[in-house]
Structure formats: C-alpha cells, structure tokens
Design an enzyme around this catalytic site. Structure first.
Site, short mmCIF file in Angstrom:
data_model
loop_
_atom_site.label_atom_id
_atom_site.label_comp_id
_atom_site.label_asym_id
_atom_site.label_seq_id
_atom_site.Cartn_x
_atom_site.Cartn_y
_atom_site.Cartn_z
CG ASP A 77 -85.21 8.02 79.42
OD1 ASP A 77 -86.15 8.47 78.72
OD2 ASP A 77 -84.43 8.74 80.06
CB CYS A 118 -90.81 7.41 82.86
SG CYS A 118 -91.32 5.67 83.07
CG ASP A 119 -85.99 8.09 83.28
OD1 ASP A 119 -86.90 7.28 83.55
OD2 ASP A 119 -84.80 7.75 83.22
CE LYS A 120 -84.26 12.29 81.00
NZ LYS A 120 -84.47 10.85 81.16
CB CYS A 191 -86.62 0.25 85.73
SG CYS A 191 -87.19 0.27 84.02
CD GLU A 439 -80.96 8.49 80.68
OE1 GLU A 439 -81.49 9.15 81.59
OE2 GLU A 439 -81.28 7.32 80.41
CB SER A 465 -79.47 5.41 82.62
OG SER A 465 -80.40 4.72 83.43
#
Length: 550
Positions: A77, A118-120, A191, A439, A465
């Site tokens: 992202d 990661c995010d998704k 991150c 985001e 985010s």
C-alpha cells in the site's frame, strides 16, 4: 481426510499427476497441506518470506504431512499510495479470498498454512480460510525493524510521508529529506508502527488463528523462523484433530479481537476487515460493536502513528498475550490454533514494560482507539481513530473545502490553499465510487507534516492508512456514488465534528438537506479496468465491510 477422494481407485490419474511433481506414493497417503504464500520481491513485508516457506515446510514434513507451496499476489500500500494503483489494493482482498477457495477446493487439501504480511493480504487469507472452513493457521511475516538516524528511531509514516509536509513547510532541508528516504526502512517486514498490516497481524493472533507472539515478532528475527516451523507442525495436528477455521472464528473471537484492537489504538481499516472475515465465517457483525466495546476498553498502548512506541517495543514488552493479560477478566474463552484456550495464553503472559503495555487503571485514554460517528452526513456511520486525536480536535466546527478526488485535495494542500478552520471533504473515493476505496495517507500526512493537524479536519467516503493520525474521518456511509449526503456538501458549508458525542453533522436545515438530496445525481466515472468494473458492480457499503454481494 478431505484428500481421501484422491486415493479412490478411480482417481489413479490424479495420483499419477501428483507423482509427476516428484512425490512418492507414500507422500500421497499423508495429510496434504497447502502453504498459501504471498512471497514476492515487490513488497518489503513479503520479500523474505521465501525462508519462512522453507521452515513451514520443515514443520509440516516433520509432523507427518506433505507440504505444497501455492503463491498468491501481494500489493504494498505504501508504494501504491497516492496514485491510481491504490484503487487496486482493497479489491486484492477479495481476489486472495477467491484464490484460497479455488486452490484448496480444486485440490481437496486437508489443511492450510497462510503465510502473509500486508494490509489486504492478511484479511483476504482469513476470509478464504473461513470460507473453505478446513484446518488453517496463519503465519504473519512480522514487522520491520526501526530505522535509525543517530539515536533517533525512524518509521515509514513519520519520516517519509509526513516528512514531505515538513519539507514543504521549510522545517527540514532537501538533504535531510533524502537522508530519511534511505534510512526509514532498514529491513524487510511490515512498516514499523501500528499501521494496518501490523494491526491485522495482532488481531489474527487475538482471534486465535496464529501462534502466540507471531503478530509482533519482527521479520528479521530467528524467532520468526521458529514460529513458522512450529506452525507447520501444528497444522498437521489440527488436521488430525479435525479443528476447522470456523471452530476458532467464533463471535467471542471477534469480540476479543476488537477489544485488543481498541486497546492498541489500531488501524481504522479493521472496521472493514473484521466484518468481512466475520461474514465469511457466518458470524453476525455490526460496526457499532466497535463503539460499544470502545466505551469500556481503555487504550493502554501508545503506538505510532500518533504515539511513541514501535512494534518491536510491543513485542519485547509482552506482545499480544501481554495486552490480553491486562484485560484477562474481559477476554472471552475461545479455542486457538495452539490447542489451548485464549484465556490460558493471556493468563500465562508476562509483561516486561508497564509503559508500553499499561495497566487498565493507568491507560493512555479511557476509551478505545476507534470511534464510530453518526449524523446527517453519515447515516450509516463513519470511522475515526480517536486514540490518535488531540484533545483540541475532538470537538471541531469548520468550513467545507470540497474535492471530488484525492489528487485535487492533495494539490490544494501542497499549494497552501488549505487554511486553519477548514474541513477537507474528499468524496467519490468509496468502494463503488473510487472504485476501490483508496487510502488517503498522502493527504493526511501532508496535513500533519505542514502543521495543520490542530486546525484542519478531513472527512471522506474513502479510507485511511493505518499510518494516518489526527482529525481524519473515513468510511462515510452511504458514499457519494450511492447518493449519500457527502455528495451534496458544498464549499462554504459548516461541518460539525463531536467525537465524545459520536456526531458528524452538516450544519444546514433538514429541509435544505432533503432538497439537495432530491436533486442530487451522483457522478458516473468511466472505469477503464475490467477488474475494477467487476469489483464496483458487486462491492457493498463500507459499513458492511465492503464485502462483495454475489
């Protein structure tokens, strides 16, 4: 076992094809375990997963299973942020869930280890596991180590995204900015702060779907490899015991995860992901549950963004078991992939730092990190990370500055057009209107970096985010593309935000609001991408987790 269908006499051709991969006949008799991995060179959170795949394989083989590696795509992202690429991030969640379902059922696998970061990708993996409902365990690859510049510890959001705003404001030089670019991200991993990737890793552990300390163990550590190998061993045990994903993903598990989320001050994206996972698990879920639990769950961790600690601090302070230990009386009994009850894990935890994981009677704030706001601007709800909001901005009335896309808002911020007292309104960025619900980290970070976080608010039908902090309200539902009230806001309108009272109001008369809505025709964007056209056709409201209604 599910794979017994492949051992029937008539399935000799299938077994012949399996032996063509190098398997021996005895390997086909063992539990067939898929290692669903999102390893890729494109994404720092995933770039070192190749070694974790090997350790998971070792664990599966040692426990008497036959491992097969299957790979799914991943998106970073941070790299996709601020341009058209971000439209493809949230849809990836559904793509991964579909891929898990497709491969697992086509090959009748007995169990799966989901290697993710990661995010998704993490919620997509969990959605897929809930959908196929076979034994499953998640290995999240872990957070990145802190960057360093002398004794200063760096993270991606504070020292790159927000640093751009500081440079534009004249606070740092171009030389310093480029120095930060090279120092902020020193290793593989997700991150460093409690951004979406790490929030979801922590909540996966709180759900009971990862082994203890998996969610916080940093990516470069040998400890992570040991967790990966142990997870490979454990999946074979789960297959033999017949423990399926939905046996763990119960209503109690989701309440536990929300409570941990609120205590950590996690990403607002969890208000999309937990409902979507619950939907696949057949668990009823309404986003107001976040707000109900928030009022009785103090925020006991101060994590970046907006706080002072990084993921490695949380890990060494006691990790997610330590956080649950603080809420032992409120954590609900529930099974886990470890084979013990989640309350047993919480009870056995040790806390090594009382400031990183504070006692509940000495919290950073009395309420949890997320609040759900309602009002004539958000009849179906909107989300704010109140745990990363200053006291001054908890009640705010400002003047609307309206933009129909993120790029226009970013241009206005960077050109100094946004002034104290403004409320930036970004619309047509929701699940359907974007499409893809981008985001807004680039915009929010620029606002914070330019010193406007105490005088300017931002509202959007898009999302933020996990790195966003400050007076930023997202997920406004219904979105503009579906005729929501955010679509009729005009420049100069007054907007009132009251977080303690959970209100988000457009300060015009009810008669004027209804007149505008009756005349409103949402804009229709030309969507060139076939993938996004299909996504926009089936995606539902953010208030329902932006699930696909098919």
């Amino acid at each position: 076992m599910r794979s017994d269908v492949l051992r029937e006499f008539e399935k000799l051709p299938a077994r012949a094809l399996m032996m063509a991969t190098g398997l021996q006949r005895k390997d086909i008799e063992k539990p067939l375990i898929g290692i669903i991995s999102s390893w890729t060179d494109l994404v720092p959170g995933h770039s070192d997963m190749f070694s974790l795949e090997r350790f998971i394989e070792r664990g599966v083989a040692a426990a008497g299973g036959t491992p097969f590696i299957v790979r799914v795509p991943a998106i970073c992202d941070g790299i996709a942020m601020g341009h058209e690429g971000m439209r493809f991030s949230l849809p990836l969640r559904e793509l991964i869930a579909d891929a898990v379902e497709d491969v697992v059922n086509a090959h009748q696998l007995d169990g799966i280890v989901l290697l993710t970061a990661c995010d998704k990708i993490t919620p997509g993996m969990l959605m897929g596991a809930a959908r196929v409902n076979i034994p499953a365990i998640v290995v999240t690859a872990g957070p990145m180590l802190a960057g360093r510049r002398g004794r200063e510890r760096l993270d991606l959001v504070t020292h790159t995204f927000e640093a751009i705003g500081r440079y534009k404001a004249g606070e740092i030089s171009l030389e310093e900015l480029l120095e930060l670019e090279g120092a902020a991200c020193p290793s593989s991993g997700a991150c460093q702060g409690m951004f979406t990737a790490n929030t979801m890793a922590c909540l996966t552990e709180a759900l009971g779907m990862s082994l203890p300390y998996c969610g916080t163990s940093p990516a470069p550590l040998a400890e992570k490899k040991r967790i990966a190998e142990a997870s490979g061993e454990k999946i074979v045990e789960l297959v033999k015991r017949g423990v399926k994903a939905r046996d763990i993903l119960t209503p109690a598990a989701f309440r536990n995860a929300i409570r941990v989320d609120l205590a950590l001050g996690g990403s607002t994206n969890t208000v999309l992901h937990l409902p979507a996972i619950a939907y696949e698990a057949g668990v009823p879920f309404e986003i107001k549950l976040f707000d109900q639990l928030s009022r009785e769950t103090p925020k006991i961790c101060s994590m970046r963004p907006g706080g002072k600690y990084l993921m490695e601090d949380l890990h060494y302070a006691g990790g997610i078991p330590g956080v649950m230990n603080r809420f032992y009386e409120k954590i609900e009994s529930n099974p886990t992939v470890l084979g013990t009850d989640i309350k047993e894990i919480a009870a056995a935890a040790r806390i090594w730092d009382d400031d990183v994981i504070r006692p509940v009677d000495n919290p950073y704030s009395k309420e949890g990190g997320i609040a759900i706001l309602y009002g004539n601007l958000a009849p179906d709800g909107a989300v704010i990370k109140q745990g990363a909001l200053s006291e001054k901005m908890r009640v705010f009335t400002g003047t609307a500055r309206v933009f129909d896309c993120e790029e226009d808002a970013m241009k206005a911020v960077m050109e100094g057009q946004i002034k104290a007292g403004d409320v930036i309104v970004i619309r047509y960025e929701g699940p359907k209107g974007g499409p893809g619900m981008r985001e807004m980290l680039a915009v929010t970070a620029a606002v914070m970096g330019m010193g406007l976080g105490e005088s300017v608010a931002l509202i959007t039908d898009g999302r933020f985010s996990g790195g966003t902090h400050g007076p930023c309200i997202g997920h406004i539902s219904p979105e503009a593309a579906e005729g929501g009230p955010i679509g009729v806001v005009r420049d100069g309108d007054k907007i009132h935000i009251n977080v303690p009272e959970r209100k988000l109001e457009l300060l015009i008369s009810e008669e004027e609001l209804q007149r505008r809505l009756s005349e409103f025709q949402p804009k229709q964007k030309e969507i060139k991408s076939k993938f996004l056209r299909k996504y926009a056709k089936f995606v539902t409201s953010a208030s329902k987790g932006a699930i696909q209604d098919v």
